[in-house]
Design an enzyme around this catalytic site. Sequence first.
Site, mmCIF file in Angstrom:
data_model
loop_
_atom_site.group_PDB
_atom_site.id
_atom_site.type_symbol
_atom_site.label_atom_id
_atom_site.label_comp_id
_atom_site.label_asym_id
_atom_site.label_seq_id
_atom_site.Cartn_x
_atom_site.Cartn_y
_atom_site.Cartn_z
ATOM 1 N N GLY A 10 0.979 -1.260 -0.621
ATOM 2 C CA GLY A 10 -0.250 0.132 0.230
ATOM 3 C C GLY A 10 0.825 1.459 -0.175
ATOM 4 N N LEU A 33 -3.444 -7.536 -1.427
ATOM 5 C CA LEU A 33 -3.561 -6.911 -3.296
ATOM 6 C C LEU A 33 -4.713 -5.925 -3.424
ATOM 7 N N ASN A 35 -6.024 -3.044 -2.359
ATOM 8 C CA ASN A 35 -6.250 -1.814 -2.513
ATOM 9 C C ASN A 35 -4.710 -1.180 -3.062
ATOM 10 N N ASP A 58 -4.761 -13.077 2.857
ATOM 11 C CA ASP A 58 -5.066 -12.039 3.496
ATOM 12 C C ASP A 58 -4.932 -12.507 4.522
ATOM 13 N N SER A 124 -4.393 6.100 12.944
ATOM 14 C CA SER A 124 -4.785 6.849 12.615
ATOM 15 C C SER A 124 -5.371 8.572 13.656
ATOM 16 N N TYR A 148 -14.501 3.654 10.286
ATOM 17 C CA TYR A 148 -13.309 4.297 10.268
ATOM 18 C C TYR A 148 -12.762 4.197 11.533
ATOM 19 N N LYS A 152 -10.040 2.052 14.631
ATOM 20 C CA LYS A 152 -8.898 2.210 15.173
ATOM 21 C C LYS A 152 -8.340 2.974 16.156
ATOM 22 N N TYR A 176 -1.324 8.244 12.670
ATOM 23 C CA TYR A 176 -0.979 9.319 11.718
ATOM 24 C C TYR A 176 -1.867 10.389 11.186
ATOM 25 N N PHE A 177 -1.455 11.661 11.009
ATOM 26 C CA PHE A 177 -2.314 12.981 10.496
ATOM 27 C C PHE A 177 -2.046 13.307 9.268
ATOM 28 N N ASN A 178 -2.093 13.814 8.108
ATOM 29 C CA ASN A 178 -2.290 13.597 7.270
ATOM 30 C C ASN A 178 -1.140 13.217 5.817
ATOM 31 N N PRO A 292 -19.634 16.427 4.742
ATOM 32 C CA PRO A 292 -20.618 16.865 5.875
ATOM 33 C C PRO A 292 -18.871 15.276 6.647
HETATM 34 P P1 NAD Z 1 -3.636 1.779 1.784
HETATM 35 O O1 NAD Z 1 -4.760 0.812 0.979
HETATM 36 O O2 NAD Z 1 -2.597 2.230 0.123
HETATM 37 O O3 NAD Z 1 -2.611 0.004 2.169
HETATM 38 C C1 NAD Z 1 -3.050 -0.825 2.908
HETATM 39 C C2 NAD Z 1 -2.933 -2.448 2.515
HETATM 40 O O4 NAD Z 1 -3.368 -3.356 2.865
HETATM 41 C C3 NAD Z 1 -3.258 -1.952 0.710
HETATM 42 O O5 NAD Z 1 -1.740 -3.224 -0.043
HETATM 43 C C4 NAD Z 1 -4.339 -3.221 1.358
HETATM 44 O O6 NAD Z 1 -4.431 -4.638 -0.220
HETATM 45 C C5 NAD Z 1 -3.758 -4.176 2.254
HETATM 46 N N1 NAD Z 1 -5.156 -4.473 3.461
HETATM 47 C C6 NAD Z 1 -6.487 -4.096 3.734
HETATM 48 N N2 NAD Z 1 -6.629 -5.317 4.234
HETATM 49 C C7 NAD Z 1 -5.471 -6.373 4.021
HETATM 50 C C8 NAD Z 1 -6.620 -7.351 4.856
HETATM 51 N N3 NAD Z 1 -7.698 -8.511 5.714
HETATM 52 N N4 NAD Z 1 -5.598 -8.508 4.541
HETATM 53 C C9 NAD Z 1 -4.140 -8.528 3.851
HETATM 54 N N5 NAD Z 1 -3.966 -7.053 3.438
HETATM 55 C C10 NAD Z 1 -5.026 -6.089 3.106
HETATM 56 O O7 NAD Z 1 -3.405 2.615 2.685
HETATM 57 P P2 NAD Z 1 -2.566 3.552 3.468
HETATM 58 O O8 NAD Z 1 -2.685 4.777 2.928
HETATM 59 O O9 NAD Z 1 -1.041 2.915 3.050
HETATM 60 O O10 NAD Z 1 -2.705 3.049 4.993
HETATM 61 C C11 NAD Z 1 -1.592 1.925 5.692
HETATM 62 C C12 NAD Z 1 -2.276 2.240 7.218
HETATM 63 O O11 NAD Z 1 -2.768 3.804 7.714
HETATM 64 C C13 NAD Z 1 -4.261 1.303 7.410
HETATM 65 O O12 NAD Z 1 -3.581 0.906 9.022
HETATM 66 C C14 NAD Z 1 -4.915 3.347 7.703
HETATM 67 O O13 NAD Z 1 -5.778 2.827 8.142
HETATM 68 C C15 NAD Z 1 -4.216 3.984 8.002
HETATM 69 N N6 NAD Z 1 -3.842 5.109 7.558
HETATM 70 C C16 NAD Z 1 -4.269 6.254 6.295
HETATM 71 C C17 NAD Z 1 -3.408 7.126 6.702
HETATM 72 C C18 NAD Z 1 -4.157 8.351 4.633
HETATM 73 O O14 NAD Z 1 -4.561 8.700 5.518
HETATM 74 N N7 NAD Z 1 -3.395 7.620 4.752
HETATM 75 C C19 NAD Z 1 -3.628 7.703 8.003
HETATM 76 C C20 NAD Z 1 -4.144 7.479 8.870
HETATM 77 C C21 NAD Z 1 -3.926 6.074 8.822
HETATM 78 N N1 UFG Z 2 -10.467 18.956 0.759
HETATM 79 C C1 UFG Z 2 -11.579 19.217 -0.477
HETATM 80 N N2 UFG Z 2 -11.629 18.337 -1.830
HETATM 81 C C2 UFG Z 2 -11.796 17.663 -1.465
HETATM 82 C C3 UFG Z 2 -11.048 16.921 -0.862
HETATM 83 C C4 UFG Z 2 -10.533 17.215 0.917
HETATM 84 O O1 UFG Z 2 -11.938 20.678 -0.079
HETATM 85 O O2 UFG Z 2 -11.818 17.286 -3.129
HETATM 86 C C5 UFG Z 2 -10.784 19.146 2.457
HETATM 87 C C6 UFG Z 2 -11.224 18.698 3.047
HETATM 88 O O3 UFG Z 2 -12.636 19.603 3.424
HETATM 89 C C7 UFG Z 2 -10.326 19.278 4.452
HETATM 90 C C8 UFG Z 2 -9.079 19.186 3.333
HETATM 91 O O4 UFG Z 2 -8.806 18.866 1.969
HETATM 92 O O5 UFG Z 2 -10.335 21.038 4.914
HETATM 93 C C9 UFG Z 2 -7.816 17.354 3.295
HETATM 94 O O6 UFG Z 2 -9.035 16.385 3.170
HETATM 95 P P1 UFG Z 2 -8.410 14.683 3.091
HETATM 96 O O7 UFG Z 2 -9.695 14.269 2.453
HETATM 97 O O8 UFG Z 2 -7.505 14.867 2.341
HETATM 98 O O9 UFG Z 2 -8.280 14.262 4.639
HETATM 99 P P2 UFG Z 2 -8.840 14.135 5.758
HETATM 100 O O10 UFG Z 2 -8.449 15.374 6.423
HETATM 101 O O11 UFG Z 2 -10.206 14.621 5.624
HETATM 102 O O12 UFG Z 2 -8.823 13.365 5.798
HETATM 103 C C10 UFG Z 2 -7.498 12.382 5.976
HETATM 104 C C11 UFG Z 2 -7.888 10.304 6.072
HETATM 105 C C12 UFG Z 2 -8.737 9.413 7.127
HETATM 106 C C13 UFG Z 2 -7.694 10.492 8.262
HETATM 107 C C14 UFG Z 2 -7.431 11.226 8.301
HETATM 108 C C15 UFG Z 2 -7.171 11.800 9.527
HETATM 109 O O13 UFG Z 2 -8.484 10.485 4.544
HETATM 110 O O14 UFG Z 2 -8.331 8.496 6.393
HETATM 111 O O15 UFG Z 2 -6.899 12.370 7.547
HETATM 112 O O16 UFG Z 2 -5.721 11.347 10.086
HETATM 113 F F1 UFG Z 2 -8.353 9.911 8.949
#
Ligand code: NAD
Ligand code: UFG
Length: 337
Positions: A10, A33, A35, A58, A124, A148, A152, A176-178, A292
């Site tokens: 991922g 795989l 996602n 899985d 998260s 979601y 976590k 993690y933040f963003n 929302p």
């Molecule tokens: P991602 O979807 O790119 O990676 C997650 C991976 O896990 C994918 O490759 C998917 O195929 C695999 N996966 C999902 N369910 C599975 C299962 N049951 N068995 C085996 N593989 C499985 O997501 P990411 O952005 O790399 O995020 C990684 C982690 O960090 C996630 O747990 C996500 O919730 C967390 N996180 C992400 C963000 C973000 O904004 N990207 C923010 C905070 C937390």
């Molecule tokens: N935004 C827009 N237009 C878009 C998409 C987003 O204006 O098309 C704005 C949102 O309203 C927000 C900012 O951009 O103000 C960031 O939005 P993101 O969707 O990129 O990220 P979020 O902060 O909403 O959420 C992300 C992850 C969540 C995670 C959270 C905190 O998607 O999974 O950060 O880690 F929980």
Amino acid sequence: MSILVTGGAGYIGSHTCLELLNAGYEIVVIDNLSNSKFETLKRISELAKKDFKFYNGDLLNQKTIEEVFSKNNIDAVIHFAGLKSVNESIEAPLHYYHNNISGTLSLCQMMKKYNVKKMIFSSSASVYGMPKNVPITENSPLVPINPYGRTKLMIEEILRDLYISDHSWGITLLRYFNPIGAHESGRIGEDPNDIPNNLMPYINQVAIGKREKVNVFGKDYDTHDGTGVRDYIHVVDLAKGHLRALEMVIRTTGIDAFNLGTGIGYSVLDLIKSYEKATSKKIPYTLTHRRPGDIDKCYADTRKAKEKLGWKAIKSLEDMCRDAWRWQKNNPNGYNK
Ligand code: NAD
Ligand code: UFG
């Protein structure tokens, strides 16, 4: 030392695998795989000039996980595997609870059986829900506002109970933040399916001409320009945070949570402006209604990670934008050639 990386194909997992290989760790990856793409794993090997074992499996399949632990001498697990879309989690909560929670339970059961008691878990900032105060410290109330985020928090609680039951575990919860941006090679990056929900991949698709303009969700938030403020962090900085956490968890027991962010809040318009400056691409946008469930501001108090992990994000918003665009430009269709 051999590290099992779940979800290593991922977005964040792939960048962390590369940092681990570059730092001399052996890795074993398991990912279904669902996602992500196999191509990502090939590129990690190519960048690191090293091979590693991959299980296309899985976490919900006990037989596969048993095979992983019985055939490899795993020292620690970095657990990224999970589903991460807030919207999807509202539409399909059972799928999210099943995948994220049952997947973690079966992983932990196998870890216990094979006496592997070191884990880093991808939590998260969504565990904080609608924070009353920013910057957000790790002690802020934990009140997630969607399924979601609740997966976590529930996993964090399960892992705390696990530690209470057996003090020989060492567990680090990374909130993690963003995460945005990509590896500076432009070979690995974020490859969303369908229309991106998140801001940076959406901006990237506007820049490459796949979408017309960014819809900026909300113009009347209590922020410096009325648009939502977030703590964007470069994915490579984030990946490096996992290595610091790993170094700590390997030599200690206990359970602790850390915010991984930069500590700086930027608005949607700040990000668009920075992207335009870093890439010389014009990003058209319109100000539209709030999305929302969104909050006005969310950024981290990062002192704990700095003090206890010795980690701090160093890359700027412009670095994040430049690297995000390089990845998009070099891979207009993501990992699909
Ligand atoms: P991602 O979807 O790119 O990676 C997650 C991976 O896990 C994918 O490759 C998917 O195929 C695999 N996966 C999902 N369910 C599975 C299962 N049951 N068995 C085996 N593989 C499985 O997501 P990411 O952005 O790399 O995020 C990684 C982690 O960090 C996630 O747990 C996500 O919730 C967390 N996180 C992400 C963000 C973000 O904004 N990207 C923010 C905070 C937390
Ligand atoms: N935004 C827009 N237009 C878009 C998409 C987003 O204006 O098309 C704005 C949102 O309203 C927000 C900012 O951009 O103000 C960031 O939005 P993101 O969707 O990129 O990220 P979020 O902060 O909403 O959420 C992300 C992850 C969540 C995670 C959270 C905190 O998607 O999974 O950060 O880690 F929980």
